[in-house]
Design a protein around this motif. Structure first.
Motif, PDB file in Angstrom:
ATOM      1  N   ARG A 113       8.123  18.687   6.166  1.00  0.00           N
ATOM      2  CA  ARG A 113       7.873  18.434   4.745  1.00  0.00           C
ATOM      3  C   ARG A 113       6.518  17.743   4.557  1.00  0.00           C
ATOM      4  O   ARG A 113       5.764  18.082   3.638  1.00  0.00           O
ATOM      5  N   VAL A 114       6.210  16.772   5.404  1.00  0.00           N
ATOM      6  CA  VAL A 114       4.928  16.069   5.301  1.00  0.00           C
ATOM      7  C   VAL A 114       3.777  17.035   5.567  1.00  0.00           C
ATOM      8  O   VAL A 114       2.754  17.038   4.861  1.00  0.00           O
ATOM      9  N   LYS A 115       3.944  17.870   6.571  1.00  0.00           N
ATOM     10  CA  LYS A 115       2.886  18.819   6.915  1.00  0.00           C
ATOM     11  C   LYS A 115       2.649  19.813   5.780  1.00  0.00           C
ATOM     12  O   LYS A 115       1.518  20.227   5.527  1.00  0.00           O
ATOM     13  N   ALA A 116       3.722  20.186   5.068  1.00  0.00           N
ATOM     14  CA  ALA A 116       3.576  21.094   3.927  1.00  0.00           C
ATOM     15  C   ALA A 116       2.731  20.447   2.830  1.00  0.00           C
ATOM     16  O   ALA A 116       1.916  21.115   2.175  1.00  0.00           O
ATOM     17  N   VAL A 117       2.917  19.130   2.625  1.00  0.00           N
ATOM     18  CA  VAL A 117       2.091  18.418   1.649  1.00  0.00           C
ATOM     19  C   VAL A 117       0.640  18.398   2.107  1.00  0.00           C
ATOM     20  O   VAL A 117      -0.282  18.617   1.313  1.00  0.00           O
ATOM     21  N   MET A 118       0.420  18.149   3.396  1.00  0.00           N
ATOM     22  CA  MET A 118      -0.945  18.172   3.923  1.00  0.00           C
ATOM     23  C   MET A 118      -1.586  19.537   3.707  1.00  0.00           C
ATOM     24  O   MET A 118      -2.756  19.635   3.310  1.00  0.00           O
ATOM     25  N   ASP A 119      -0.849  20.582   3.946  1.00  0.00           N
ATOM     26  CA  ASP A 119      -1.369  21.933   3.760  1.00  0.00           C
ATOM     27  C   ASP A 119      -1.707  22.185   2.296  1.00  0.00           C
ATOM     28  O   ASP A 119      -2.701  22.839   1.967  1.00  0.00           O
ATOM     29  N   ASP A 120      -0.896  21.614   1.404  1.00  0.00           N
ATOM     30  CA  ASP A 120      -1.094  21.835  -0.023  1.00  0.00           C
ATOM     31  C   ASP A 120      -2.293  21.071  -0.569  1.00  0.00           C
ATOM     32  O   ASP A 120      -3.132  21.636  -1.275  1.00  0.00           O
ATOM     33  N   VAL A 121      -2.388  19.784  -0.233  1.00  0.00           N
ATOM     34  CA  VAL A 121      -3.432  18.960  -0.852  1.00  0.00           C
ATOM     35  C   VAL A 121      -4.701  18.861  -0.011  1.00  0.00           C
ATOM     36  O   VAL A 121      -5.741  18.436  -0.504  1.00  0.00           O
ATOM     37  N   GLN A 122      -4.629  19.227   1.270  1.00  0.00           N
ATOM     38  CA  GLN A 122      -5.768  19.227   2.175  1.00  0.00           C
ATOM     39  C   GLN A 122      -6.529  17.890   2.146  1.00  0.00           C
ATOM     40  O   GLN A 122      -7.711  17.831   1.790  1.00  0.00           O
ATOM     41  N   PRO A 123      -5.853  16.812   2.534  1.00  0.00           N
ATOM     42  CA  PRO A 123      -6.505  15.496   2.494  1.00  0.00           C
ATOM     43  C   PRO A 123      -7.556  15.340   3.578  1.00  0.00           C
ATOM     44  O   PRO A 123      -7.459  15.931   4.657  1.00  0.00           O
ATOM     45  N   SER A 153      -0.275  17.762  14.440  1.00  0.00           N
ATOM     46  CA  SER A 153      -0.006  19.205  14.438  1.00  0.00           C
ATOM     47  C   SER A 153      -0.770  19.935  13.342  1.00  0.00           C
ATOM     48  O   SER A 153      -0.813  21.164  13.341  1.00  0.00           O
ATOM     49  N   SER A 154      -1.386  19.194  12.431  1.00  0.00           N
ATOM     50  CA  SER A 154      -2.056  19.818  11.287  1.00  0.00           C
ATOM     51  C   SER A 154      -3.424  20.386  11.627  1.00  0.00           C
ATOM     52  O   SER A 154      -4.046  21.030  10.789  1.00  0.00           O
ATOM     53  N   GLY A 155      -3.898  20.168  12.834  1.00  0.00           N
ATOM     54  CA  GLY A 155      -5.183  20.745  13.213  1.00  0.00           C
ATOM     55  C   GLY A 155      -5.186  22.258  13.205  1.00  0.00           C
ATOM     56  O   GLY A 155      -6.245  22.891  13.194  1.00  0.00           O
ATOM     57  N   HIS A 156      -3.994  22.868  13.192  1.00  0.00           N
ATOM     58  CA  HIS A 156      -3.882  24.319  13.155  1.00  0.00           C
ATOM     59  C   HIS A 156      -3.852  24.859  11.732  1.00  0.00           C
ATOM     60  O   HIS A 156      -3.816  26.075  11.544  1.00  0.00           O
ATOM     61  N   LEU A 157      -3.862  23.962  10.731  1.00  0.00           N
ATOM     62  CA  LEU A 157      -3.901  24.425   9.350  1.00  0.00           C
ATOM     63  C   LEU A 157      -5.255  25.067   9.053  1.00  0.00           C
ATOM     64  O   LEU A 157      -6.248  24.783   9.735  1.00  0.00           O
ATOM     65  N   PRO A 158      -5.311  25.935   8.046  1.00  0.00           N
ATOM     66  CA  PRO A 158      -6.567  26.652   7.760  1.00  0.00           C
ATOM     67  C   PRO A 158      -7.774  25.748   7.535  1.00  0.00           C
ATOM     68  O   PRO A 158      -8.895  26.114   7.889  1.00  0.00           O
ATOM     69  N   ARG A 164      -8.997  11.827   9.252  1.00  0.00           N
ATOM     70  CA  ARG A 164      -8.637  10.485   9.730  1.00  0.00           C
ATOM     71  C   ARG A 164      -7.210  10.135   9.354  1.00  0.00           C
ATOM     72  O   ARG A 164      -6.716  10.530   8.306  1.00  0.00           O
ATOM     73  N   LEU A 165      -6.577   9.354  10.222  1.00  0.00           N
ATOM     74  CA  LEU A 165      -5.253   8.791   9.972  1.00  0.00           C
ATOM     75  C   LEU A 165      -5.347   7.279  10.123  1.00  0.00           C
ATOM     76  O   LEU A 165      -5.855   6.775  11.131  1.00  0.00           O
ATOM     77  N   TYR A 166      -4.853   6.567   9.113  1.00  0.00           N
ATOM     78  CA  TYR A 166      -4.843   5.103   9.147  1.00  0.00           C
ATOM     79  C   TYR A 166      -3.421   4.583   8.991  1.00  0.00           C
ATOM     80  O   TYR A 166      -2.590   5.204   8.326  1.00  0.00           O
ATOM     81  N   PHE A 248      -6.248  -2.049   7.482  1.00  0.00           N
ATOM     82  CA  PHE A 248      -5.788  -0.803   8.083  1.00  0.00           C
ATOM     83  C   PHE A 248      -6.261  -0.715   9.529  1.00  0.00           C
ATOM     84  O   PHE A 248      -7.366  -1.148   9.864  1.00  0.00           O
ATOM     85  N   SER A 249      -5.407  -0.146  10.379  1.00  0.00           N
ATOM     86  CA  SER A 249      -5.804   0.174  11.743  1.00  0.00           C
ATOM     87  C   SER A 249      -5.967   1.685  11.854  1.00  0.00           C
ATOM     88  O   SER A 249      -5.482   2.436  11.000  1.00  0.00           O
ATOM     89  N   LEU A 250      -6.639   2.118  12.892  1.00  0.00           N
ATOM     90  CA  LEU A 250      -6.954   3.533  13.060  1.00  0.00           C
ATOM     91  C   LEU A 250      -5.867   4.205  13.890  1.00  0.00           C
ATOM     92  O   LEU A 250      -5.593   3.813  15.018  1.00  0.00           O
ATOM     93  N   GLY A 251      -5.244   5.249  13.315  1.00  0.00           N
ATOM     94  CA  GLY A 251      -4.181   5.955  14.017  1.00  0.00           C
ATOM     95  C   GLY A 251      -4.633   7.228  14.695  1.00  0.00           C
ATOM     96  O   GLY A 251      -4.045   7.651  15.687  1.00  0.00           O
ATOM     97  N   GLY A 252      -5.668   7.854  14.165  1.00  0.00           N
ATOM     98  CA  GLY A 252      -6.159   9.096  14.748  1.00  0.00           C
ATOM     99  C   GLY A 252      -7.403   9.566  14.014  1.00  0.00           C
ATOM    100  O   GLY A 252      -7.643   9.175  12.865  1.00  0.00           O
TER     101      GLY A 252
END
Length: 277
Positions: A113-123, A153-158, A164-166, A248-252
């Motif tokens: 579900r989270v990945k679908a949101v990432m795919d939709d909004v492309q943050p 896993s979102s690196g495979h999105l278009p 960045r992840l915080y 914030f700390s850096l997650g990725g």
């Protein structure tokens, strides 16, 4: 000429009111700077505790959904996106038998579900809880795990996925302050060292927004809430930290980190040039 995409920030949290405590000032800051801010809330806080003596609510989830919408208006950000899972609750309110409660779900279902949101909004940038879930709430931990997994896993999105992840971060000093106020937190476990902080946002200019967002969560801010039970001195100390700074700390990351600490969440992010000058 192709229009330049609007820089986008996605925050993935668990319950209505999570945003107001730890990242509200940051959300307002970037919204005012023209960033598209998307708040994804995993639940509607159905199993929360009403902290106003004598208050009765027919549908707590619906009530807290409306509170979050009001809080978003106070923070000057768009209405939230709900992932439509259920609040797991805590203590006597724990929902062991609810199959849609986050605590009972397969982590992959939440990640999907989270990945679908990432795919939709492309943050460009994503924020979620730290690995201890702030204070160990199972829903926070589940959302942390799912969002981290979705980021990687979102690196495979278009679009190649977020850059960045915080994580929200509480310093050891801040955790010690909460511990002195009666919170059952081991500062050396739930707090992080100063060297772990990647971004410290000065958000004092948005204190009024953040205060209004907290007030919007009326069912959670009553006399029997943690804030409501604090002495005036304790509350003043907490508000000084909470309304002045967010860390914030850096997650990725998928892009180079030019230096640490960073000047802001978009420092070194493609398309975010000038946002943290």
């Amino acid at each position: 000429m192709t229009a330049r995409p609007t820089p986008t920030l996605l925050a993935v949290l668990a319950h209505p009111d999570d945003e107001a405590f730890s990242i509200g000032g940051t959300l307002t800051h970037y919204a005012r700077r023209g960033v598209r801010v998307v708040l994804a809330c995993a639940t509607r806080g159905e199993a929360g505790k009403i902290t106003v003596p004598g208050m009765t609510v027919d549908d707590l989830g619906a009530q807290r959904e409306q509170e979050l919408r009001e809080a978003c208006r106070a923070l000057e950000i768009p209405e939230p996106v709900f992932l439509d899972f259920h609040d797991s609750g805590r203590y006597e309110r724990t929902r062991h038998d609810d199959p849609q409660a986050l605590m009972n779900l397969d982590p992959l279902a939440i990640e999907t579900r989270v990945k679908a949101v990432m795919d939709d909004v492309q943050p460009d940038v994503v924020i979620t809880f730290d690995p201890h879930g702030g204070y160990g709430h199972i829903d926070h931990l589940k959302v942390h795990r799912a969002t981290v997994a979705a980021f990687f896993s979102s690196g495979h999105l278009p679009d190649g996925g977020p850059q960045r992840l915080y994580y929200t971060a509480m310093t050891t000093e801040a955790a010690q302050g909460l511990s002195r106020m009666g919170q059952d937190l081991d500062p050396m476990l739930y707090g992080v060292s100063e060297g772990t902080i990647a971004v410290r946002m000065a958000v004092g200019a948005y204190a009024a927004n953040k205060t209004a967002a907290l007030a919007a969560h009326g069912t959670q801010m009553g006399e029997t809430s943690i804030l409501g039970r604090m002495t005036a001195e304790e509350r003043a100390q907490l508000e000084e930290r909470m309304l002045g700074w967010e860390s914030f700390s850096l997650g990725g990351t998928r892009v180079p980190v030019p230096h640490l600490p960073l000047r802001g969440l978009f420092d070194g992010v493609r398309g975010g040039e000038g946002l943290d000058d």
